[in-house]
Design a protein around this motif. Structure first.
Motif, PDB file in Angstrom:
ATOM      1  N   ALA A  27       0.837  -1.201   0.000  1.00  0.00           N
ATOM      2  CA  ALA A  27       0.000   0.000   0.000  1.00  0.00           C
ATOM      3  C   ALA A  27       0.871   1.250   0.000  1.00  0.00           C
ATOM      4  CB  ALA A  27      -0.927  -0.003   1.212  1.00  0.00           C
ATOM      5  N   ALA A  28       1.938   1.228   0.808  1.00  0.00           N
ATOM      6  CA  ALA A  28       2.838   2.379   0.868  1.00  0.00           C
ATOM      7  C   ALA A  28       3.515   2.616  -0.477  1.00  0.00           C
ATOM      8  CB  ALA A  28       3.896   2.151   1.952  1.00  0.00           C
ATOM      9  N   SER A  29       3.927   1.533  -1.140  1.00  0.00           N
ATOM     10  CA  SER A  29       4.554   1.677  -2.449  1.00  0.00           C
ATOM     11  C   SER A  29       3.581   2.271  -3.462  1.00  0.00           C
ATOM     12  CB  SER A  29       5.056   0.309  -2.930  1.00  0.00           C
ATOM     13  OG  SER A  29       5.582   0.391  -4.232  1.00  0.00           O
ATOM     14  N   ASN A  30       2.316   1.826  -3.407  1.00  0.00           N
ATOM     15  CA  ASN A  30       1.307   2.322  -4.340  1.00  0.00           C
ATOM     16  C   ASN A  30       1.022   3.806  -4.143  1.00  0.00           C
ATOM     17  OD1 ASN A  30      -1.987   2.692  -4.670  1.00  0.00           O
ATOM     18  ND2 ASN A  30      -1.039   1.540  -6.346  1.00  0.00           N
ATOM     19  N   LEU A  31       1.038   4.257  -2.884  1.00  0.00           N
ATOM     20  CA  LEU A  31       0.718   5.659  -2.577  1.00  0.00           C
ATOM     21  C   LEU A  31       1.966   6.534  -2.479  1.00  0.00           C
ATOM     22  CD1 LEU A  31      -2.103   5.203   0.117  1.00  0.00           C
ATOM     23  CD2 LEU A  31      -2.357   5.703  -2.331  1.00  0.00           C
ATOM     24  N   ASN A  32       3.145   5.924  -2.687  1.00  0.00           N
ATOM     25  CA  ASN A  32       4.410   6.661  -2.590  1.00  0.00           C
ATOM     26  C   ASN A  32       4.592   7.262  -1.195  1.00  0.00           C
ATOM     27  OD1 ASN A  32       6.872   7.508  -3.680  1.00  0.00           O
ATOM     28  ND2 ASN A  32       6.043   9.496  -4.310  1.00  0.00           N
ATOM     29  N   LEU A  33       4.286   6.449  -0.176  1.00  0.00           N
ATOM     30  CA  LEU A  33       4.453   6.854   1.212  1.00  0.00           C
ATOM     31  C   LEU A  33       5.301   5.802   1.928  1.00  0.00           C
ATOM     32  CD1 LEU A  33       0.761   7.882   2.020  1.00  0.00           C
ATOM     33  CD2 LEU A  33       2.683   9.448   1.662  1.00  0.00           C
TER      34      LEU A  33
END
Length: 303
Positions: A27-33
């Motif tokens: 999820a973090a990779s997808n949202l760039n977070l």
């Protein structure tokens, strides 16, 4: 101060991403977070709502029953925010938006050809055009001008007539063959295409004859006049449509007049604006249109 139970946008985005990808890392990779930012957002959302949204098994996130119930609502909220943001971006660059609601087929036949030259003359205006079959309510709808028939005029509205509605009967040339100017009995012997939002058009056409209504009401049904015209071009039957909507296909030779008779419904196509609330942009468009409509009168009173 009362605690707020309304989720933040970052919390909703983190929740949806975790539901879609199954781990905070993905999820973090997808949202760039960062992974920790996602974890904090999900934990904050669960604390805010007082429910567990995910079952955590072997570092995988699986939606709990509460999470399953909340996911479509969260997705709808973000989609609505995105739609609102895209819509408001039309105001960028100092341009003015003119919002028009128009009957779909009439809008396509009459309005769209007028918009390009209007916008060329008024380059600072953008058009927000909505197809509409039902009357507008200016107290709740963000519409500057409605282009409808007179039967759609709401209370407390001003009108500027465009043209009377005149219906004609058309068909594909190969359906008619060498026949022309058919009488009503000959028309009844051919398939009659039906317009589902105006189901009595053929009954009105044959009202002066002792016609079995079952014969006049049978045939393929379509929502819009454009669809009825396309069905006629395909040879599915006779179409009864406003002359302005049939005219492009007649000019191309895709349709031919099945009879010289026409039928005026008593309705007019008209531009409708709220009483005392016409925007400057709407006035510009109406004045521009009126210059191209011979004898188009203004109506200042409410209808």
């Amino acid at each position: 101060m009362r605690q707020s139970y309304t989720p933040s946008v970052p919390e909703l985005r983190a929740f949806i991403a975790c539901a879609q990808h199954g781990t905070t890392t993905m999820a973090a990779s997808n949202l760039n977070l960062t992974q920790s930012a996602i974890s904090r957002s999900v934990a904050s959302l669960e604390q805010r709502l007082g429910v567990i949204l995910f079952e955590r098994v072997r570092k995988r996130l699986t939606l709990s029953p509460a999470g399953h119930a909340f996911l479509p609502k969260a997705q709808s909220i973000l989609a609505s925010l995105d739609d609102a943001a895209v819509g408001i971006m039309a105001f960028g660059g100092g341009e003015t938006v003119l919002r028009i609601a128009a009957l779909p087929s009439f809008g396509r036949a009459w309005l769209l050809p007028k918009l390009a030259p209007f916008l060329k003359q008024h380059s600072g205006i953008r058009i927000d055009l909505t197809a509409r079959l039902s009357p507008v309510d200016f107290s709740t709808d963000t519409i500057d001008i409605a282009i409808m028939r007179t039967s759609h005029i709401p209370p407390f509205a001003e009108t500027i007539p465009i043209m009377p509605e005149k219906l004609v009967v058309v068909a594909a040339p190969f359906i008619l063959g060498d026949r022309s100017d058919l009488d009503d009995q000959s028309l009844l012997n051919l398939p009659l295409l039906q317009q589902s939002t105006r189901p009595t058009l053929w009954l009105d056409w044959f009202k002066s004859h002792d016609t079995d209504p079952r014969r006049a009401l049978r045939g393929a049904r379509m929502d819009h006049f454009d669809m009825v015209v396309d069905a006629a071009i395909a040879g599915m039957g006779l179409a009864i449509v406003p002359d302005i909507i049939a005219q492009p296909a007649l000019d191309r030779g895709d349709l031919a007049m099945a009879t010289k008779r026409h039928f005026e419904t008593g309705d007019h196509y008209t531009m409708i604006t709220p009483v005392g609330g016409m925007s400057q942009t709407a006035r510009l468009f109406i004045d521009w249109v009126q210059t191209g409509i011979a004898g188009c009168p203004k109506t200042d009173g409410a209808q």
